[in-house]
Design a protein around this motif. Structure first.
Motif, PDB file in Angstrom:
ATOM      1  N   GLU A 163       0.827  -1.203   0.000  1.00 58.95           N
ATOM      2  CA  GLU A 163       0.000   0.000   0.000  1.00 58.95           C
ATOM      3  C   GLU A 163       0.867   1.261   0.000  1.00 58.95           C
ATOM      4  O   GLU A 163       0.576   2.234  -0.704  1.00 58.95           O
ATOM      5  CB  GLU A 163      -0.924  -0.007   1.218  1.00 58.95           C
ATOM      6  CG  GLU A 163      -2.000  -1.097   1.159  1.00 58.95           C
ATOM      7  CD  GLU A 163      -2.861  -1.119   2.410  1.00 58.95           C
ATOM      8  OE1 GLU A 163      -2.500  -0.418   3.391  1.00 58.95           O
ATOM      9  OE2 GLU A 163      -3.874  -1.843   2.420  1.00 58.95           O
ATOM     10  N   ALA A 164       1.967   1.230   0.781  1.00 54.54           N
ATOM     11  CA  ALA A 164       2.858   2.386   0.846  1.00 54.54           C
ATOM     12  C   ALA A 164       3.553   2.612  -0.495  1.00 54.54           C
ATOM     13  O   ALA A 164       3.709   3.765  -0.939  1.00 54.54           O
ATOM     14  CB  ALA A 164       3.903   2.181   1.949  1.00 54.54           C
ATOM     15  N   PHE A 203       2.653   6.585   5.104  1.00 53.26           N
ATOM     16  CA  PHE A 203       3.116   6.259   3.755  1.00 53.26           C
ATOM     17  C   PHE A 203       4.118   7.298   3.254  1.00 53.26           C
ATOM     18  O   PHE A 203       5.093   6.965   2.581  1.00 53.26           O
ATOM     19  CB  PHE A 203       1.930   6.166   2.786  1.00 53.26           C
ATOM     20  CG  PHE A 203       0.998   5.011   3.055  1.00 53.26           C
ATOM     21  CD1 PHE A 203       1.399   3.925   3.810  1.00 53.26           C
ATOM     22  CD2 PHE A 203      -0.298   5.013   2.536  1.00 53.26           C
ATOM     23  CE1 PHE A 203       0.541   2.848   4.056  1.00 53.26           C
ATOM     24  CE2 PHE A 203      -1.164   3.951   2.766  1.00 53.26           C
ATOM     25  CZ  PHE A 203      -0.746   2.869   3.523  1.00 53.26           C
ATOM     26  N   GLU A 204       3.869   8.575   3.561  1.00 51.70           N
ATOM     27  CA  GLU A 204       4.789   9.633   3.143  1.00 51.70           C
ATOM     28  C   GLU A 204       6.198   9.388   3.676  1.00 51.70           C
ATOM     29  O   GLU A 204       7.198   9.679   3.009  1.00 51.70           O
ATOM     30  CB  GLU A 204       4.296  10.999   3.638  1.00 51.70           C
ATOM     31  CG  GLU A 204       3.104  11.562   2.896  1.00 51.70           C
ATOM     32  CD  GLU A 204       3.450  12.073   1.506  1.00 51.70           C
ATOM     33  OE1 GLU A 204       4.657  12.243   1.219  1.00 51.70           O
ATOM     34  OE2 GLU A 204       2.517  12.312   0.714  1.00 51.70           O
ATOM     35  N   ARG A 220       8.805   7.358   1.438  1.00 47.83           N
ATOM     36  CA  ARG A 220       9.237   7.795   0.107  1.00 47.83           C
ATOM     37  C   ARG A 220      10.739   7.632  -0.108  1.00 47.83           C
ATOM     38  O   ARG A 220      11.190   7.165  -1.156  1.00 47.83           O
ATOM     39  CB  ARG A 220       8.827   9.252  -0.129  1.00 47.83           C
ATOM     40  CG  ARG A 220       7.347   9.439  -0.397  1.00 47.83           C
ATOM     41  CD  ARG A 220       7.058  10.836  -0.913  1.00 47.83           C
ATOM     42  NE  ARG A 220       5.631  11.033  -1.149  1.00 47.83           N
ATOM     43  CZ  ARG A 220       4.990  10.674  -2.258  1.00 47.83           C
ATOM     44  NH1 ARG A 220       5.674  10.088  -3.241  1.00 47.83           N
ATOM     45  NH2 ARG A 220       3.691  10.894  -2.395  1.00 47.83           N
ATOM     46  N   GLN A 221      11.543   8.070   0.865  1.00 51.92           N
ATOM     47  CA  GLN A 221      12.989   7.991   0.720  1.00 51.92           C
ATOM     48  C   GLN A 221      13.466   6.539   0.618  1.00 51.92           C
ATOM     49  O   GLN A 221      14.424   6.233  -0.093  1.00 51.92           O
ATOM     50  CB  GLN A 221      13.680   8.674   1.903  1.00 51.92           C
ATOM     51  CG  GLN A 221      13.462  10.172   1.974  1.00 51.92           C
ATOM     52  CD  GLN A 221      14.203  10.901   0.877  1.00 51.92           C
ATOM     53  OE1 GLN A 221      13.677  11.091  -0.222  1.00 51.92           O
ATOM     54  NE2 GLN A 221      15.424  11.310   1.154  1.00 51.92           N
ATOM     55  N   LEU A 222      12.781   5.651   1.327  1.00 52.78           N
ATOM     56  CA  LEU A 222      13.131   4.232   1.303  1.00 52.78           C
ATOM     57  C   LEU A 222      12.906   3.658  -0.093  1.00 52.78           C
ATOM     58  O   LEU A 222      13.794   3.000  -0.663  1.00 52.78           O
ATOM     59  CB  LEU A 222      12.292   3.476   2.332  1.00 52.78           C
ATOM     60  CG  LEU A 222      12.581   1.974   2.459  1.00 52.78           C
ATOM     61  CD1 LEU A 222      13.949   1.737   3.072  1.00 52.78           C
ATOM     62  CD2 LEU A 222      11.501   1.301   3.301  1.00 52.78           C
ATOM     63  N   PHE A 223      11.741   3.906  -0.672  1.00 54.74           N
ATOM     64  CA  PHE A 223      11.426   3.368  -2.001  1.00 54.74           C
ATOM     65  C   PHE A 223      12.250   4.047  -3.093  1.00 54.74           C
ATOM     66  O   PHE A 223      12.465   3.466  -4.158  1.00 54.74           O
ATOM     67  CB  PHE A 223       9.934   3.517  -2.287  1.00 54.74           C
ATOM     68  CG  PHE A 223       9.069   2.611  -1.464  1.00 54.74           C
ATOM     69  CD1 PHE A 223       9.306   1.248  -1.429  1.00 54.74           C
ATOM     70  CD2 PHE A 223       8.011   3.119  -0.718  1.00 54.74           C
ATOM     71  CE1 PHE A 223       8.515   0.403  -0.658  1.00 54.74           C
ATOM     72  CE2 PHE A 223       7.214   2.279   0.042  1.00 54.74           C
ATOM     73  CZ  PHE A 223       7.466   0.913   0.071  1.00 54.74           C
ATOM     74  N   ALA A 224      12.729   5.259  -2.817  1.00 51.69           N
ATOM     75  CA  ALA A 224      13.553   5.971  -3.796  1.00 51.69           C
ATOM     76  C   ALA A 224      15.013   5.513  -3.750  1.00 51.69           C
ATOM     77  O   ALA A 224      15.831   5.964  -4.556  1.00 51.69           O
ATOM     78  CB  ALA A 224      13.469   7.471  -3.548  1.00 51.69           C
ATOM     79  N   GLY A 225      15.330   4.619  -2.805  1.00 51.63           N
ATOM     80  CA  GLY A 225      16.691   4.109  -2.690  1.00 51.63           C
ATOM     81  C   GLY A 225      17.644   5.045  -1.976  1.00 51.63           C
ATOM     82  O   GLY A 225      18.864   4.837  -1.984  1.00 51.63           O
ATOM     83  N   LYS A 226      17.121   6.088  -1.326  1.00 53.20           N
ATOM     84  CA  LYS A 226      17.947   7.066  -0.633  1.00 53.20           C
ATOM     85  C   LYS A 226      18.049   6.789   0.864  1.00 53.20           C
ATOM     86  O   LYS A 226      18.685   7.557   1.597  1.00 53.20           O
ATOM     87  CB  LYS A 226      17.386   8.474  -0.863  1.00 53.20           C
ATOM     88  CG  LYS A 226      17.372   8.891  -2.330  1.00 53.20           C
ATOM     89  CD  LYS A 226      16.768  10.269  -2.495  1.00 53.20           C
ATOM     90  CE  LYS A 226      16.734  10.688  -3.956  1.00 53.20           C
ATOM     91  NZ  LYS A 226      16.131  12.032  -4.146  1.00 53.20           N
ATOM     92  N   HIS A 276      10.520  -6.094  -2.341  1.00 53.53           N
ATOM     93  CA  HIS A 276      10.111  -4.684  -2.389  1.00 53.53           C
ATOM     94  C   HIS A 276      11.206  -3.758  -2.911  1.00 53.53           C
ATOM     95  O   HIS A 276      11.001  -2.543  -2.980  1.00 53.53           O
ATOM     96  CB  HIS A 276       9.643  -4.244  -1.008  1.00 53.53           C
ATOM     97  CG  HIS A 276       8.446  -4.999  -0.520  1.00 53.53           C
ATOM     98  ND1 HIS A 276       7.183  -4.789  -1.030  1.00 53.53           N
ATOM     99  CD2 HIS A 276       8.324  -5.997   0.403  1.00 53.53           C
ATOM    100  CE1 HIS A 276       6.327  -5.613  -0.430  1.00 53.53           C
ATOM    101  NE2 HIS A 276       6.992  -6.351   0.442  1.00 53.53           N
ATOM    102  N   GLY A 277      12.362  -4.314  -3.265  1.00 52.48           N
ATOM    103  CA  GLY A 277      13.421  -3.513  -3.861  1.00 52.48           C
ATOM    104  C   GLY A 277      13.990  -2.452  -2.950  1.00 52.48           C
ATOM    105  O   GLY A 277      14.228  -1.317  -3.370  1.00 52.48           O
TER     106      GLY A 277
END
Length: 285
Positions: free
Chosen positions: A95-96, A112-113, A116-122, A145-146
């Motif tokens: 969901e996030a 969820f906000e 963002r940094q986690l999913f962006a690889g930062k 989840h990459g």
């Protein structure tokens, strides 16, 4: 939660640990499964803005335990809710990720906000896991989840070293001055673990971070490293684990972790062996 804005530069814990040579710390929120975001702080500064080294550098998750302690029987039992808890985390992450795929939202979901940094690889996810099954689950979760992860704890990481090496997963070994966690383990296994992982090509650092009042215990990091040195790691390798390697895992090795031209002069001078509590006498910080 963001630990950054809760950091108290006037805490009595800070001089307690600084006098033993602890000059930087990753300040981690506790509680819940996904507890929040950590920041790396200098243990010297007038306020948190002055002390911060790396802002929101990591997200922290406590992976569900395979075993639960039965207080009535005084024994550990297999957790019947393990699969359900893992499924709940999977649902949250899906969901996030879907939420973060959209740049802006009219109504924001703060949980969820924060991802963002986690999913962006930062940002890295620091995942507390000790049992081999828990570690395997955490690694497979990261691949699904990459996301980039660091295993925190890692008591049975020696059982899954090929998996960790193949996926380039670092380990922050936690609280080595304790009795073995699992029946049948040699009494000195936890002392040998840093040397075992390092010899097998696993990037590993040392930390003391378990428990609500562990910040007081952080002052003993040099002596934890001293035990690792005596049990196969060697003096140079032990110093590297709590300086260069920890800085690399935290993503601050461009400025900290080694005495190199252009980096921050964050160091101390000791009259004796800083890894030996009998001789460590810090004279300059």
């Amino acid at each position: 939660m963001r630990s950054l804005i809760a950091y108290n530069t006037h805490s009595r814990a800070i001089p307690t640990v600084r006098t033993n040579g602890i000059l930087l710390a990753q300040v981690v929120p506790g509680g819940a499964v996904i507890s929040g975001q950590s920041s790396v702080m200098k243990l010297a500064g007038w306020n948190w803005e002055d002390a911060v080294v790396a802002t929101d550098n990591g997200m922290h998750m406590y992976w569900p335990g395979v075993y639960r302690y039965n207080w009535e029987k005084g024994t550990y039992e297999i957790s019947k809710s393990y699969d359900k808890e893992v499924s709940s985390i999977e649902t949250f992450m899906l969901e996030a990720k879907a939420y973060c795929a959209v740049a802006t939202h009219t109504e924001k979901n703060l949980k969820f906000e924060a991802m963002r940094q986690l999913f962006a690889g930062k940002q890295k996810m620091f995942m507390s896991a000790n049992n081999a099954k828990e570690i395997i689950g955490a690694v497979e979760f990261s691949k699904t989840h990459g996301i980039k992860i660091v295993i925190v704890g890692g008591r049975q990481s020696y059982r899954v070293m090929p998996l960790l090496k193949e996926n380039n997963i670092p380990v922050l070994i936690e609280n080595t001055h304790e009795l073995p966690s699992f029946d049948g383990d040699p009494v000195d296994l936890i002392f040998k673990l840093p040397g075992i992982l390092t010899a097998n090509g696993i990037t590993c650092g040392l930390t003391l971070s378990d428990g609500g009042d562990s910040f007081w215990n952080m002052r003993n990091i040099p002596f934890v490293a001293g035990s690792a040195a005596a049990y196969g790691l060697g003096k140079e390798g032990a110093v590297q684990m709590i300086t260069q390697t920890n800085a690399k895992i935290l993503g601050i090795d461009n400025l900290y972790g080694t005495l190199t031209a252009g980096k921050s002069a964050t160091l101390f001078i000791s009259e004796g062996d800083a890894l030996d509590m009998k001789t460590s006498i810090l004279t300059n910080i």
